[in-house]
Design a protein around this motif. Structure first.
Motif, PDB file in Angstrom:
ATOM      1  N   MET A   1      37.759  31.025 -87.198  1.00 32.67           N
ATOM      2  CA  MET A   1      39.185  30.862 -86.914  1.00 32.67           C
ATOM      3  C   MET A   1      39.983  31.695 -87.904  1.00 32.67           C
ATOM      4  O   MET A   1      39.662  31.790 -89.067  1.00 32.67           O
ATOM      5  N   ASP A   2      41.021  32.266 -87.419  1.00 37.28           N
ATOM      6  CA  ASP A   2      41.906  33.074 -88.244  1.00 37.28           C
ATOM      7  C   ASP A   2      42.497  32.208 -89.346  1.00 37.28           C
ATOM      8  O   ASP A   2      42.985  31.109 -89.111  1.00 37.28           O
ATOM      9  N   LYS A   3      42.464  32.716 -90.574  1.00 39.01           N
ATOM     10  CA  LYS A   3      42.947  31.942 -91.729  1.00 39.01           C
ATOM     11  C   LYS A   3      44.417  31.590 -91.617  1.00 39.01           C
ATOM     12  O   LYS A   3      44.839  30.531 -92.068  1.00 39.01           O
ATOM     13  N   ASP A   4      45.224  32.464 -91.018  1.00 36.26           N
ATOM     14  CA  ASP A   4      46.646  32.176 -90.873  1.00 36.26           C
ATOM     15  C   ASP A   4      46.869  30.954 -89.993  1.00 36.26           C
ATOM     16  O   ASP A   4      47.722  30.121 -90.275  1.00 36.26           O
ATOM     17  N   TYR A   5      46.114  30.831 -88.900  1.00 33.22           N
ATOM     18  CA  TYR A   5      46.259  29.677 -88.018  1.00 33.22           C
ATOM     19  C   TYR A   5      45.763  28.404 -88.699  1.00 33.22           C
ATOM     20  O   TYR A   5      46.370  27.345 -88.570  1.00 33.22           O
ATOM     21  N   GLU A   6      44.657  28.512 -89.396  1.00 30.83           N
ATOM     22  CA  GLU A   6      44.135  27.345 -90.108  1.00 30.83           C
ATOM     23  C   GLU A   6      45.117  26.894 -91.181  1.00 30.83           C
ATOM     24  O   GLU A   6      45.371  25.715 -91.362  1.00 30.83           O
ATOM     25  N   ALA A  44      51.414  22.366 -81.422  1.00 30.80           N
ATOM     26  CA  ALA A  44      50.996  22.681 -80.053  1.00 30.80           C
ATOM     27  C   ALA A  44      50.889  24.188 -79.859  1.00 30.80           C
ATOM     28  O   ALA A  44      49.946  24.682 -79.227  1.00 30.80           O
ATOM     29  N   GLN A  45      51.842  24.920 -80.413  1.00 30.78           N
ATOM     30  CA  GLN A  45      51.827  26.377 -80.281  1.00 30.78           C
ATOM     31  C   GLN A  45      50.658  26.988 -81.054  1.00 30.78           C
ATOM     32  O   GLN A  45      50.016  27.927 -80.572  1.00 30.78           O
ATOM     33  N   VAL A  46      50.368  26.468 -82.232  1.00 28.82           N
ATOM     34  CA  VAL A  46      49.221  26.956 -83.013  1.00 28.82           C
ATOM     35  C   VAL A  46      47.932  26.711 -82.231  1.00 28.82           C
ATOM     36  O   VAL A  46      47.081  27.604 -82.114  1.00 28.82           O
ATOM     37  N   GLU A  47      47.790  25.515 -81.690  1.00 26.67           N
ATOM     38  CA  GLU A  47      46.572  25.187 -80.941  1.00 26.67           C
ATOM     39  C   GLU A  47      46.435  26.073 -79.700  1.00 26.67           C
ATOM     40  O   GLU A  47      45.341  26.526 -79.373  1.00 26.67           O
ATOM     41  N   ARG A  48      47.547  26.331 -79.023  1.00 28.30           N
ATOM     42  CA  ARG A  48      47.491  27.204 -77.838  1.00 28.30           C
ATOM     43  C   ARG A  48      47.034  28.605 -78.228  1.00 28.30           C
ATOM     44  O   ARG A  48      46.219  29.222 -77.544  1.00 28.30           O
ATOM     45  N   GLN A  49      47.579  29.122 -79.323  1.00 32.09           N
ATOM     46  CA  GLN A  49      47.195  30.457 -79.769  1.00 32.09           C
ATOM     47  C   GLN A  49      45.714  30.535 -80.116  1.00 32.09           C
ATOM     48  O   GLN A  49      45.104  31.600 -80.019  1.00 32.09           O
ATOM     49  N   GLN A  50      45.145  29.410 -80.505  1.00 29.54           N
ATOM     50  CA  GLN A  50      43.728  29.380 -80.849  1.00 29.54           C
ATOM     51  C   GLN A  50      42.848  29.021 -79.648  1.00 29.54           C
ATOM     52  O   GLN A  50      41.636  28.882 -79.791  1.00 29.54           O
ATOM     53  N   GLY A  51      43.477  28.839 -78.493  1.00 25.33           N
ATOM     54  CA  GLY A  51      42.717  28.545 -77.284  1.00 25.33           C
ATOM     55  C   GLY A  51      42.349  27.083 -77.112  1.00 25.33           C
ATOM     56  O   GLY A  51      41.558  26.741 -76.240  1.00 25.33           O
ATOM     57  N   ASN A  52      42.922  26.228 -77.940  1.00 22.37           N
ATOM     58  CA  ASN A  52      42.658  24.791 -77.866  1.00 22.37           C
ATOM     59  C   ASN A  52      43.681  24.135 -76.940  1.00 22.37           C
ATOM     60  O   ASN A  52      44.606  23.456 -77.384  1.00 22.37           O
ATOM     61  N   VAL A  53      43.493  24.337 -75.641  1.00 27.27           N
ATOM     62  CA  VAL A  53      44.470  23.894 -74.653  1.00 27.27           C
ATOM     63  C   VAL A  53      44.654  22.389 -74.672  1.00 27.27           C
ATOM     64  O   VAL A  53      45.788  21.889 -74.625  1.00 27.27           O
ATOM     65  N   GLU A  54      43.578  21.656 -74.745  1.00 30.29           N
ATOM     66  CA  GLU A  54      43.666  20.191 -74.726  1.00 30.29           C
ATOM     67  C   GLU A  54      44.454  19.667 -75.926  1.00 30.29           C
ATOM     68  O   GLU A  54      45.336  18.811 -75.780  1.00 30.29           O
ATOM     69  N   LYS A  55      44.159  20.185 -77.111  1.00 33.91           N
ATOM     70  CA  LYS A  55      44.898  19.764 -78.311  1.00 33.91           C
ATOM     71  C   LYS A  55      46.363  20.183 -78.219  1.00 33.91           C
ATOM     72  O   LYS A  55      47.255  19.442 -78.630  1.00 33.91           O
ATOM     73  N   SER A  56      46.604  21.359 -77.684  1.00 34.19           N
ATOM     74  CA  SER A  56      47.967  21.834 -77.521  1.00 34.19           C
ATOM     75  C   SER A  56      48.746  20.890 -76.615  1.00 34.19           C
ATOM     76  O   SER A  56      49.881  20.501 -76.923  1.00 34.19           O
ATOM     77  N   GLN A  57      48.135  20.510 -75.514  1.00 32.07           N
ATOM     78  CA  GLN A  57      48.797  19.595 -74.583  1.00 32.07           C
ATOM     79  C   GLN A  57      49.033  18.232 -75.227  1.00 32.07           C
ATOM     80  O   GLN A  57      50.101  17.639 -75.060  1.00 32.07           O
ATOM     81  N   GLN A  58      48.068  17.750 -75.982  1.00 27.98           N
ATOM     82  CA  GLN A  58      48.228  16.455 -76.649  1.00 27.98           C
ATOM     83  C   GLN A  58      49.395  16.466 -77.632  1.00 27.98           C
ATOM     84  O   GLN A  58      50.209  15.540 -77.651  1.00 27.98           O
ATOM     85  N   TRP A  59      49.483  17.514 -78.439  1.00 29.01           N
ATOM     86  CA  TRP A  59      50.593  17.606 -79.400  1.00 29.01           C
ATOM     87  C   TRP A  59      51.923  17.682 -78.667  1.00 29.01           C
ATOM     88  O   TRP A  59      52.892  17.028 -79.043  1.00 29.01           O
TER      89      TRP A  59
END
Length: 138
Positions: A1-6, A44-59
Motif C-alpha cells: 500500500m502506498d505510504k501516503d494513503y496509509e 471513505a475517499q482514501v479507501e476508494r482510492q485504495q480499491g477498498n470499495v466495501e470499506k469506502s461504502q461503510q465509512w
C-alpha cells in the motif's frame, strides 16, 4: 500500500477517535458539529482510492447517518451532499445502477431541500446513467 494513503488513514482514524471522545453538548451547534462525518468522508475517499470499495461504502454510510442527526446545519448539509455523491459514484463504479440512481435521486432531493451540493452535476450524472441503462437494454 502506498505510504501516503496509509499515513492518511492512520491520521484520519486517530482524529476520528479524538472527535468521538469529545463530548458534544446536546442540541448545540458549534465548530465540531459534523466534523466526524467530514473525517468519515475523507476515510471513505482514501479507501476508494485504495480499491477498498466495501470499506469506502461503510465509512460513507456511517458518515451519512451522522449528518442526519443535525437538521439544517450547514456543515452537515454540505457533508451529506458530498457523501451522497460519493456513494452514487461508488455504486456506479461497481455497476450497481439501481443503487447509484437511488443515491443520485437522494442527492438531488437533498439539494432541493437544503441548497447544498452540486445539483447540476448530480442531475447530469443521473441522466447519463439512465441513458447508458437504456442503451444497454436495446
Amino acid at each position: 500500500m502506498d505510504k501516503d494513503y496509509e499515513s492518511a488513514r492512520t491520521l484520519l482514524s486517530s482524529v476520528l477517535v479524538d472527535i468521538k471522545k469529545r463530548e458534544q453538548p446536546k442540541n448545540v451547534v458549534d465548530k465540531w458539529t459534523c466534523l466526524d462525518a467530514v473525517v468519515m468522508l475523507d476515510l471513505a475517499q482514501v479507501e476508494r482510492q485504495q480499491g477498498n470499495v466495501e470499506k469506502s461504502q461503510q465509512w460513507a454510510e456511517t458518515g451519512l447517518q451522522e449528518t442526519k442527526k443535525w437538521k439544517r446545519v450547514g456543515a452537515c448539509d454540505n457533508c451529506q451532499a458530498h457523501l451522497l455523491s460519493h456513494l452514487a459514484h461508488l455504486s456506479e463504479s461497481q455497476d450497481n445502477v439501481k443503487e447509484a440512481l437511488g443515491y443520485y435521486s437522494l442527492a438531488i432531493k437533498h439539494f432541493q431541500d437544503t441548497g447544498t451540493g452540486n445539483m447540476e452535476q448530480m442531475d447530469t450524472a443521473s441522466r447519463q446513467l439512465k441513458q447508458r441503462l437504456l442503451e444497454s437494454t436495446k
